[in-house]
Design an enzyme around this catalytic site. Structure first.
Site, PDB file in Angstrom:
ATOM      1  N   ASN A 213       0.808  -1.231   0.000  1.00 13.84           N
ATOM      2  CA  ASN A 213       0.000   0.000   0.000  1.00 13.84           C
ATOM      3  C   ASN A 213       0.841   1.281   0.000  1.00 13.84           C
ATOM      4  OD1 ASN A 213       0.788  -0.593   2.631  1.00 13.84           O
ATOM      5  ND2 ASN A 213      -0.981   0.377   3.547  1.00 13.84           N
TER       6      ASN A 213
ATOM      7  N   LYS B 260      12.604  -6.693   1.137  1.00 13.47           N
ATOM      8  CA  LYS B 260      11.735  -7.579   0.353  1.00 13.47           C
ATOM      9  C   LYS B 260      10.412  -6.833   0.197  1.00 13.47           C
ATOM     10  CE  LYS B 260       8.717 -10.380  -0.045  1.00 13.47           C
ATOM     11  NZ  LYS B 260       7.544 -10.196  -0.914  1.00 13.47           N
ATOM     12  N   PRO B 261      10.263  -6.140  -0.948  1.00 11.63           N
ATOM     13  CA  PRO B 261       8.997  -5.417  -1.144  1.00 11.63           C
ATOM     14  C   PRO B 261       7.897  -6.399  -1.492  1.00 11.63           C
ATOM     15  CG  PRO B 261      10.371  -5.203  -3.106  1.00 11.63           C
ATOM     16  CD  PRO B 261      11.148  -6.041  -2.124  1.00 11.63           C
TER      17      PRO B 261
ATOM     18  N   GLU C 180       4.717  -4.130  12.349  1.00 10.83           N
ATOM     19  CA  GLU C 180       3.703  -3.078  12.159  1.00 10.83           C
ATOM     20  C   GLU C 180       2.578  -3.709  11.367  1.00 10.83           C
ATOM     21  OE1 GLU C 180       3.728  -0.172  13.472  1.00 10.83           O
ATOM     22  OE2 GLU C 180       5.787   0.018  14.160  1.00 10.83           O
ATOM     23  N   LEU C 181       1.439  -3.956  12.032  1.00  8.68           N
ATOM     24  CA  LEU C 181       0.410  -4.801  11.422  1.00  8.68           C
ATOM     25  C   LEU C 181      -0.887  -4.039  11.141  1.00  8.68           C
ATOM     26  CD1 LEU C 181       1.164  -7.907  13.697  1.00  8.68           C
ATOM     27  CD2 LEU C 181       2.232  -7.267  11.529  1.00  8.68           C
TER      28      LEU C 181
ATOM     29  N   CYS D  13      -2.843   1.711   6.813  1.00 11.92           N
ATOM     30  CA  CYS D  13      -3.017   1.021   8.094  1.00 11.92           C
ATOM     31  C   CYS D  13      -3.725   1.913   9.102  1.00 11.92           C
ATOM     32  CB  CYS D  13      -1.666   0.568   8.631  1.00 11.92           C
ATOM     33  SG  CYS D  13      -0.446   1.880   8.711  1.00 11.92           S
TER      34      CYS D  13
ATOM     35  N   GLU E  33     -10.496  -5.521   9.524  1.00  9.89           N
ATOM     36  CA  GLU E  33      -9.880  -4.484   8.682  1.00  9.89           C
ATOM     37  C   GLU E  33     -10.448  -4.591   7.262  1.00  9.89           C
ATOM     38  OE1 GLU E  33      -5.656  -4.861   7.772  1.00  9.89           O
ATOM     39  OE2 GLU E  33      -5.415  -2.750   8.267  1.00  9.89           O
TER      40      GLU E  33
HETATM   41  P1  NDP Z   1       0.903  -9.092   3.763  1.00 10.66           P
HETATM   42  O1  NDP Z   1       1.032  -9.476   5.182  1.00 10.66           O
HETATM   43  O2  NDP Z   1       0.111  -9.952   2.866  1.00 10.66           O
HETATM   44  O3  NDP Z   1       2.343  -8.952   3.078  1.00 10.66           O
HETATM   45  C1  NDP Z   1       3.362  -8.137   3.620  1.00 10.66           C
HETATM   46  C2  NDP Z   1       4.707  -8.587   3.087  1.00 10.66           C
HETATM   47  O4  NDP Z   1       5.037  -9.874   3.617  1.00 10.66           O
HETATM   48  C3  NDP Z   1       4.752  -8.754   1.564  1.00 10.66           C
HETATM   49  O5  NDP Z   1       6.011  -8.345   1.094  1.00 10.66           O
HETATM   50  C4  NDP Z   1       4.556 -10.250   1.395  1.00 10.66           C
HETATM   51  O6  NDP Z   1       5.068 -10.714   0.174  1.00 10.66           O
HETATM   52  C5  NDP Z   1       5.383 -10.768   2.561  1.00 10.66           C
HETATM   53  N1  NDP Z   1       5.071 -12.121   3.000  1.00 10.66           N
HETATM   54  C6  NDP Z   1       4.013 -12.912   2.697  1.00 10.66           C
HETATM   55  N2  NDP Z   1       4.096 -14.100   3.338  1.00 10.66           N
HETATM   56  C7  NDP Z   1       5.239 -14.063   4.069  1.00 10.66           C
HETATM   57  C8  NDP Z   1       5.870 -14.968   4.968  1.00 10.66           C
HETATM   58  N3  NDP Z   1       5.353 -16.165   5.254  1.00 10.66           N
HETATM   59  N4  NDP Z   1       7.033 -14.603   5.544  1.00 10.66           N
HETATM   60  C9  NDP Z   1       7.574 -13.395   5.293  1.00 10.66           C
HETATM   61  N5  NDP Z   1       7.027 -12.484   4.459  1.00 10.66           N
HETATM   62  C10 NDP Z   1       5.862 -12.818   3.851  1.00 10.66           C
HETATM   63  O7  NDP Z   1       0.350  -7.597   3.807  1.00 10.66           O
HETATM   64  P2  NDP Z   1      -0.155  -6.706   2.598  1.00 10.66           P
HETATM   65  O8  NDP Z   1       0.935  -6.549   1.601  1.00 10.66           O
HETATM   66  O9  NDP Z   1      -1.479  -7.240   2.166  1.00 10.66           O
HETATM   67  O10 NDP Z   1      -0.352  -5.275   3.290  1.00 10.66           O
HETATM   68  C11 NDP Z   1      -1.546  -4.837   3.853  1.00 10.66           C
HETATM   69  C12 NDP Z   1      -1.485  -4.950   5.361  1.00 10.66           C
HETATM   70  O11 NDP Z   1      -0.391  -4.197   5.849  1.00 10.66           O
HETATM   71  C13 NDP Z   1      -2.712  -4.377   6.038  1.00 10.66           C
HETATM   72  O12 NDP Z   1      -3.128  -5.259   7.053  1.00 10.66           O
HETATM   73  C14 NDP Z   1      -2.199  -3.078   6.649  1.00 10.66           C
HETATM   74  O13 NDP Z   1      -2.920  -2.642   7.777  1.00 10.66           O
HETATM   75  C15 NDP Z   1      -0.788  -3.446   6.969  1.00 10.66           C
HETATM   76  N6  NDP Z   1       0.018  -2.238   7.127  1.00 10.66           N
HETATM   77  C16 NDP Z   1       0.414  -1.882   8.383  1.00 10.66           C
HETATM   78  C17 NDP Z   1       1.111  -0.703   8.590  1.00 10.66           C
HETATM   79  C18 NDP Z   1       1.546  -0.297   9.957  1.00 10.66           C
HETATM   80  O14 NDP Z   1       2.365   0.602  10.062  1.00 10.66           O
HETATM   81  N7  NDP Z   1       1.047  -0.890  11.022  1.00 10.66           N
HETATM   82  C19 NDP Z   1       1.433   0.192   7.465  1.00 10.66           C
HETATM   83  C20 NDP Z   1       0.996  -0.298   6.188  1.00 10.66           C
HETATM   84  C21 NDP Z   1       0.303  -1.475   6.048  1.00 10.66           C
HETATM   85  P3  NDP Z   1       4.116 -10.795  -1.113  1.00 10.66           P
HETATM   86  O15 NDP Z   1       3.349  -9.513  -1.222  1.00 10.66           O
HETATM   87  O16 NDP Z   1       5.080 -10.950  -2.209  1.00 10.66           O
HETATM   88  O17 NDP Z   1       3.205 -11.962  -0.872  1.00 10.66           O
END
Ligand code: NDP
Length: 496
Positions: A138, A161-162, A233-234, A267, A365
Site C-alpha cells: 500500500n 523484500k517489497p 507493524e500490522l 493502516c 480491517e
Molecule cells: P501481507 O502481510 O500480505 O504482506 C506483507 C509482506 O510480507 C509482503 O512483502 C509479502 O510478500 C510478505 N510475505 C508474505 N508471506 C510471508 C511470509 N510467510 N514470511 C515473510 N514475508 C511474507 O500484507 P499486505 O501486503 O497485504 O499489506 C496490507 C497490510 O499491511 C494491512 O493489514 C495493513 O494494515 C498493513 N500495514 C500496516 C502498517 C503499519 O504501520 N502498522 C502500514 C501499512 C500497512 P508478497 O506480497 O510478495 O506476498
C-alpha cells in the site's frame, strides 16, 4: 531467472517484468550485505549521513519520476504519492542521519547500588548487522524503503523484500542510493514472493515487518527458530469518536479524507466512526455529501482524481463482502457501495450509516474506500465500542473540550491518538508509532524506532586504584556478618 509481472491496477496493463530473487538465492544476498556492513559502520555517522543526505537531494531531484512509479504500480492518486510517500522519504533521509548521532550516542549511567559504586558505566548502541525489511503493497516507499533509512543511519546494511505487487519503487530507490554513492551491498532489494520473505528471516539479524496481522504471526513464528528480533507493524481498525460538542464540519472533512485517502488502503485509515446521538444525522449528511463529490478513476496527471484504484486484487473482494454483509445486517449504504465496471480495479467511495458491531465492516480491517458509522449514546459508549476490537493501532477524538478529549484519548487502547485530527502523528518522526494488541509489536519512529536497529552493550570499567578486592571469598562468619551489616546500614541511611 524467473520474473514477476508488475501490473498497473488502474488500467490492468502490465508495466514491466522484474527479475525475481528465488528463495534459494536469498542467503547469497544476505552474505553480500554482511560483507559490506563493517565498512559501512566504520564510515561513522558523518560518513553515512553525507551519503544519505545526497540521497535526499536525489529524491528531491527525481520526485516526479518516483511519484510516477508509485502511481503506476499502486494506482493511487498522484497527490497521495507526492504528499505522503515522496515527502516522507525526503524528510526521513534528512531526519535519521541528523538524529542518529544523538539518539545512539553512548549513555553514561549512574548506579544506586553500593556494591558497584565508583565504576564507570556506559551503555553503547551497536548496529545489529543485516536488517531485513519486509514491506506491504500500500505504501511502497514509506513502508519498505522508509524503514530502511533509520536502519542504514544506525550502521546496518539492509535487504528489502517489497511486496511482489509493488517492487518498482524499491528498485528505483536502490538506483537512487547507488547514484548517491552508497557502497555496493549496503542496500539490496530482493524482489520475490512471500517465500522469499520467509527465507530472508532465516538469514538476517533483525526483521522489520509491515503487513497483515496474519502474516505478522507467521513472521514471528519463523523468527523464533533463529531467535531473530522482530518489529511488527500490522493491521488496524482505527476508530474515530465524534462528540456532540465537536466542530462537525472539521470532523466530517477529516473522516472523509482519512478514510478515502489512498483509497482507504492505509493502516491508520479511519475504519469506523462512533458519533454521539445529537449530532449523528448532521455528521452522516455532511460525510455523505462530501463523499459523493469525490472523483475516482485512473490517475492521469496532476489533480485528475481524488480516489485511486485498489492495488491488490483480492482486496476488492474483501471490501465488497464487508459492504454486502453490512447491507444484509441492516445498515444503510448512503454513498457508493459497488465496484466500478470497466478496466482497472476500483471500488466506489462508500459510506455505511447505522452500522453496529454485528457487522464485519466494524470489526475486521476492510482496507478500502469505505466508512461505517455507528450512533452512540455518550462518550462512555464510544470508548467502550472503540476498545471492543482485536486491533489497537490509532484512533481519533473530536470535541471542542480539549481537556475532555485528552481524558478520552488516555482511555483508548491504541498506540497513537489524535484529538481533532487523524493520522498526523505518523508525519512527526519524533513520535513513536506502533500498534497495541493485534496491531503490532515495537515501534517505528522516535528514539525507540531507531534503537531497535541496534544491540545494547553495557561497558563497566573499574579503575584499579579504586578497588583492589574483586571478590568476597572465602565466605566465613566475619565476611557474612560484614555483608549483612553493610547492606542494612546503607539502606537504613538511604531510607531516612
Ligand atoms: P501481507 O502481510 O500480505 O504482506 C506483507 C509482506 O510480507 C509482503 O512483502 C509479502 O510478500 C510478505 N510475505 C508474505 N508471506 C510471508 C511470509 N510467510 N514470511 C515473510 N514475508 C511474507 O500484507 P499486505 O501486503 O497485504 O499489506 C496490507 C497490510 O499491511 C494491512 O493489514 C495493513 O494494515 C498493513 N500495514 C500496516 C502498517 C503499519 O504501520 N502498522 C502500514 C501499512 C500497512 P508478497 O506480497 O510478495 O506476498
Amino acid at each position: 531467472m524467473a520474473t514477476i509481472p508488475v501490473e498497473n491496477p488502474a488500467t490492468g496493463e502490465t508495466i514491466r517484468e522484474v527479475p525475481a530473487v528465488a528463495p534459494e538465492d536469498v542467503a547469497a544476498l544476505v552474505e553480500r550485505a554482511r560483507a559490506a556492513q563493517p565498512a559501512w559502520e566504520a564510515l561513522g555517522y558523518e560518513g553515512r549521513g553525507r551519503i544519505l543526505k545526497r540521497a535526499q537531494q536525489w529524491l528531491l531531484a527525481h520526485a516526479e519520476e518516483v511519484a510516477d512509479t508509485i502511481v503506476a504500480e499502486t494506482g493511487k492518486a498522484r497527490e497521495d504519492a507526492m504528499l505522503v510517500e515522496v515527502a516522507y522519504g525526503i524528510n526521513a533521509l534528512g531526519f535519521w542521519p541528523r538524529k542518529a548521532p544523538k539518539w545512539l550516542a553512548d549513555e553514561r549511567v549512574r548506579t544506586t547500588n553500593p556494591l558497584v559504586l565508583g565504576r564507570r558505566m556506559v551503555v553503547r548502541y551497536r548496529p545489529v548487522g543485516v536488517v531485513g525489511v519486509i514491506g506491504p503493497w500500500n505504501y511502497p516507499l514509506v513502508n519498505s524503503v522508509g524503514d530502511a533509512i533509520p536502519a542504514l543511519a544506525a550502521g546496518n546494511t539492509v535487504v528489502v523484500k517489497p511486496s511482489e505487487v509493488t517492487p518498482l519503487t524499491s528498485l528505483l530507490f536502490e538506483r537512487g542510493l547507488h547514484e548517491s554513492g552508497l557502497p555496493e551491498g549496503v542496500f539490496q532489494v530482493a524482489v520475490g514472493t512471500g517465500e522469499t520473505g520467509a527465507v530472508l528471516i532465516d538469514h538476517v539479524d533483525m526483521v522489520m515487518f509491515t503487513g497483515s496481522t496474519r502474516t505478522g504471526r507467521k513472521v514471528m513464528e519463523r523468527a523464533a527458530q533463529t531467535l531473530t528480533p522482530v518489529s511488527l507493524e500490522l493491521g488496524g481498525k482505527d476508530p474515530m469518536i465524534v462528540l456532540a460538542d465537536a466542530d462537525i464540519e472539521r470532523a466530517a472533512n477529516t473522516a472523509v479524507y482519512y478514510s478515502m485517502q489512498n483509497g482507504g488502503q492505509t493502516c491508520i485509515s479511519i475504519e469506523r466512526v462512533y458519533v454521539e446521538a445529537p449530532v449523528y444525522d448532521e455528521f452522516v449528511a455532511k460525510v455523505t455529501e462530501k463523499t459523493k463529490a469525490l472523483r475516482q478513476g485512473p490517475p492521469n496527471g496532476a489533480g485528475s482524481i481524488d480516489v485511486g484504484a485498489m492495488t491488490f486484487p483480492p482486496q476488492l473482494e474483501i471490501v465488497e463482502q464487508h459492504v454486502q454483509q453490512a447491507r444484509d445486517a441492516g445498515a444503510r449504504v448512503v454513498a457508493g457501495g459497488h465496484r466500478r465496471e470497466g478496466a482497472g480495479r476500483f471500488f466506489e467511495p462508500t459510506i455505511i450509516a447505522d452500522a453496529d458491531h454485528s457487522m464485519t465492516a466494524m470489526r475486521e480491517e476492510t482496507f478500502g474506500p469505505t466508512l461505517p458509522i455507528m450512533r452512540v449514546q455518550d462518550a462512555d459508549e464510544a470508548v467502550r465500542q472503540a476498545n471492543d476490537s482485536a486491533y489497537g493501532l490509532g484512533a481519533s477524538v473530536f470535541t471542542r473540550d480539549i481537556a475532555k478529549g485528552e481524558r478520552i484519548a488516555r482511555r483508548i487502547e491504541a498506540g497513537a491518538i489524535c484529538i481533532n485530527d487523524a493520522a498526523v502523528n505518523y508525519l512527526a518522526l519524533e513520535l513513536p508509532m506502533g500498534g497495541w494488541k493485534a496491531s503490532g509489536l515495537g515501534v517505528r519512529h522516535g528514539p525507540a524506532g531507531l534503537k531497535k536497529y541496534t544491540r545494547q552493550q553495557a561497558i563497566t570499567t573499574t579503575r584499579l586504584a579504586l578497588k583492589r578486592e574483586v571478590h568476597f571469598f572465602p565466605y566465613n562468619a566475619r565476611v557474612s556478618n560484614l555483608i549483612t551489616r553493610g547492606i542494612k546500614l546503607f539502606y537504613k541511611s538511604r531510607a531516612r
